[in-house]
Design an enzyme around this catalytic site. Structure first.
Site, PDB file in Angstrom:
ATOM      1  N   ARG A   1      50.482 -95.652   1.356  1.00  0.00           N
ATOM      2  CA  ARG A   1      50.612 -96.120   2.664  1.00  0.00           C
ATOM      3  C   ARG A   1      49.841 -97.293   3.154  1.00  0.00           C
ATOM      4  NH1 ARG A   1      53.698 -96.594   7.500  1.00  0.00           N
ATOM      5  NH2 ARG A   1      52.478 -95.984   9.054  1.00  0.00           N
TER       6      ARG A   1
ATOM      7  N   ALA B   1      53.109 -50.315   2.623  1.00  0.00           N
ATOM      8  CA  ALA B   1      53.204 -50.163   4.019  1.00  0.00           C
ATOM      9  C   ALA B   1      51.985 -49.285   4.478  1.00  0.00           C
ATOM     10  CB  ALA B   1      54.419 -49.362   4.512  1.00  0.00           C
TER      11      ALA B   1
ATOM     12  N   TRP C   1      55.221 -54.858  10.216  1.00  0.00           N
ATOM     13  CA  TRP C   1      54.685 -55.853   9.694  1.00  0.00           C
ATOM     14  C   TRP C   1      54.612 -55.828   7.940  1.00  0.00           C
ATOM     15  CZ3 TRP C   1      50.944 -54.436  13.589  1.00  0.00           C
ATOM     16  CH2 TRP C   1      50.957 -55.010  14.710  1.00  0.00           C
TER      17      TRP C   1
ATOM     18  N   GLU D   1      42.924 -56.354  -3.490  1.00  0.00           N
ATOM     19  CA  GLU D   1      44.136 -57.065  -2.490  1.00  0.00           C
ATOM     20  C   GLU D   1      43.524 -58.336  -2.150  1.00  0.00           C
ATOM     21  OE1 GLU D   1      46.208 -56.481   1.807  1.00  0.00           O
ATOM     22  OE2 GLU D   1      45.443 -54.784   0.829  1.00  0.00           O
TER      23      GLU D   1
ATOM     24  N   ASP E   1      39.605 -54.355  -1.963  1.00  0.00           N
ATOM     25  CA  ASP E   1      38.930 -55.383  -2.479  1.00  0.00           C
ATOM     26  C   ASP E   1      39.860 -56.193  -3.430  1.00  0.00           C
ATOM     27  OD1 ASP E   1      36.770 -54.109  -1.404  1.00  0.00           O
ATOM     28  OD2 ASP E   1      35.832 -53.092  -3.009  1.00  0.00           O
TER      29      ASP E   1
ATOM     30  N   THR F   1      41.586 -59.237   9.450  1.00  0.00           N
ATOM     31  CA  THR F   1      41.524 -60.432  10.125  1.00  0.00           C
ATOM     32  C   THR F   1      40.111 -61.080   9.564  1.00  0.00           C
ATOM     33  OG1 THR F   1      40.654 -59.507  12.080  1.00  0.00           O
ATOM     34  CG2 THR F   1      42.788 -59.814  11.930  1.00  0.00           C
TER      35      THR F   1
ATOM     36  N   LEU G   1      48.472 -87.850   7.275  1.00  0.00           N
ATOM     37  CA  LEU G   1      49.748 -88.476   7.054  1.00  0.00           C
ATOM     38  C   LEU G   1      50.067 -89.124   8.587  1.00  0.00           C
ATOM     39  CD1 LEU G   1      49.851 -86.955   4.337  1.00  0.00           C
ATOM     40  CD2 LEU G   1      52.119 -86.549   4.780  1.00  0.00           C
TER      41      LEU G   1
END
Length: 385
Positions: free
Chosen positions: A272, A130, A162, A246, A244, A369, A342
């Site tokens: 298809r 956290a 979050w 992570e 890094d 981000t 699709l």
């Protein structure tokens, strides 16, 4: 079984073994329930001990501490294969095995490792980390969770937001303010039954449903001094040193999503038919498939290279950010192309490609981000401060 021709990245025997083991488990146990996980926002916690039996929770932990003693490359491979079957379960797996277990492996003292790692590695316990708060996302140093020194430890007051896995976690690494500024943050190991600690509101998300996200509430929560992880007031160093790794590991989530897109699209365009022939015979569809394949393997090459650099102790902050930047944006593009390939079917919930898009978008945001990632890369390259 792969729908693609094999490109040999020469990752080594250990990585190949982890891929095979994880892919088989994911195909047998995770993929059949992936739609249910999403539709019901259901976290299948019963899979955690099964993953523990395969060693997946402790890939980067030394054998002496109960892990496999392997590296970030093998961790990336496992993350990719779990995410191929279910991106939301992959996200929870990454939060558990990297953000929690790997940080404990890196920063926990011998007593903390002995107390917490066995349950986390076996999958008996779920882990979480956290950092973020309502007003502290990318600017995490502005966190407000207060840890006040009291006899024998610290008393925590405030909230986190979050937080992945929080509702199921027995062990959480939580960052709190023990002083002023960036030199006044400390990492604490929190146990779910500590008095004054509770789970607040569950957060509803557009994607990654089944990866539980919630608020943490601390109301005079006493944490003993021995639960400080790393140096007192050294939490920013603990936090930043883990980012890094992570980013490198989480970058494999988008790889799994892109592979899942191709797993659906290739059989579909072969079978298809329109205007008397498979739609895969049309050059516009062929271009989409080619672009998806190149997007996947180019991102793989970067992510695998960064993971290897992590194992060699040579990773750079901007390349870890670059790997997840490339992988996340490629995954969003691939998911959109899969829906388009699709046609009307792709826009329905009868096919999983709409889920792939909703899940992929998280990686443009989580772990910093893409705007922050671009800032980090440019700052290092240009030298601006």
């Amino acid at each position: 079984m792969s729908t693609l021709p094999d490109f040999d990245f020469a990752l080594g025997e250990a990585a190949d073994m982890i891929r095979d083991t994880t892919a088989r488990f994911a195909a047998d146990k995770i993929a059949p329930i992936a739609a249910k996980i999403d539709a019901e926002d259901w976290f299948p916690v019963e899979l955690w001990p099964q993953m523990g039996e395969l060693g997946l929770h402790g890939i980067t932990v030394s054998e002496e501490d109960g892990g496999l003693g392997l590296g970030y490359l093998e961790h990336v491979i496992a993350m990719e294969e779990v995410s191929r079957a279910s991106a939301s379960l992959g996200l929870s797996y990454g939060a558990h095995s990297n953000l929690c277990v790997n940080q404990l492996r890196r920063w926990g003292n011998p007593e903390q490792k002995a107390k917490y790692l066995p349950g986390l590695i076996s999958g008996e316990h779920v882990g979480s980390l956290a950092m973020s708060e309502v007003g502290a996302g990318s600017d995490v140093v502005s966190m407000k969770l207060k840890a006040e020194a009291v006899p024998g430890g610290y008393r925590l007051n405030g909230t986190k937001f979050w937080i992945t896995n929080s509702a199921y976690a027995e062990t959480l690494i939580v960052y709190a303010k023990t002083g002023e500024g960036s030199g006044g943050i400390t990492a604490f190991i929190i146990e779910k039954d500590m008095p004054g600690f509770s789970i607040g509101q569950k957060i509803q998300k557009m994607g990654m449903r089944g990866s539980p996200t919630a608020e943490l509430v601390f109301n005079d929560c006493f944490v003993p001094e021995e639960n400080i992880m790393g140096p007192l007031n050294g939490g920013v160093g603990v936090l930043m040193s883990g980012l890094d790794y992570e980013r490198a590991v989480l970058a494999a989530g988008p790889l799994g999503i892109m592979q899942a897109c191709l797993d659906v699209v290739l059989p579909y365009v072969r079978e298809r038919k329109q205007f008397g022939q498979p739609i895969g015979a049309f050059q516009m569809v062929q271009a989409k498939v080619a672009d998806m394949y190149v997007a996947l393997n180019s991102a793989r090459a970067y992510v695998y290279a960064v993971a290897r650099a992590c194992d060699a102790g040579k990773t750079t902050r901007f390349d870890a950010a670059g790997a997840i930047l490339l992988a996340s944006e490629n995954a969003v593009k691939c998911s959109l192309e899969a829906i388009q390939a699709l046609g009307g079917a792709g826009y329905t919930t009868d096919w999983p490609v709409e889920r792939f898009l909703r899940d992929a978008k998280l990686y443009d945001i989580g772990a910093g981000t893409n705007e922050i990632r671009r800032f980090l890369i440019a700052r290092e390259l240009i030298g601006a401060r």
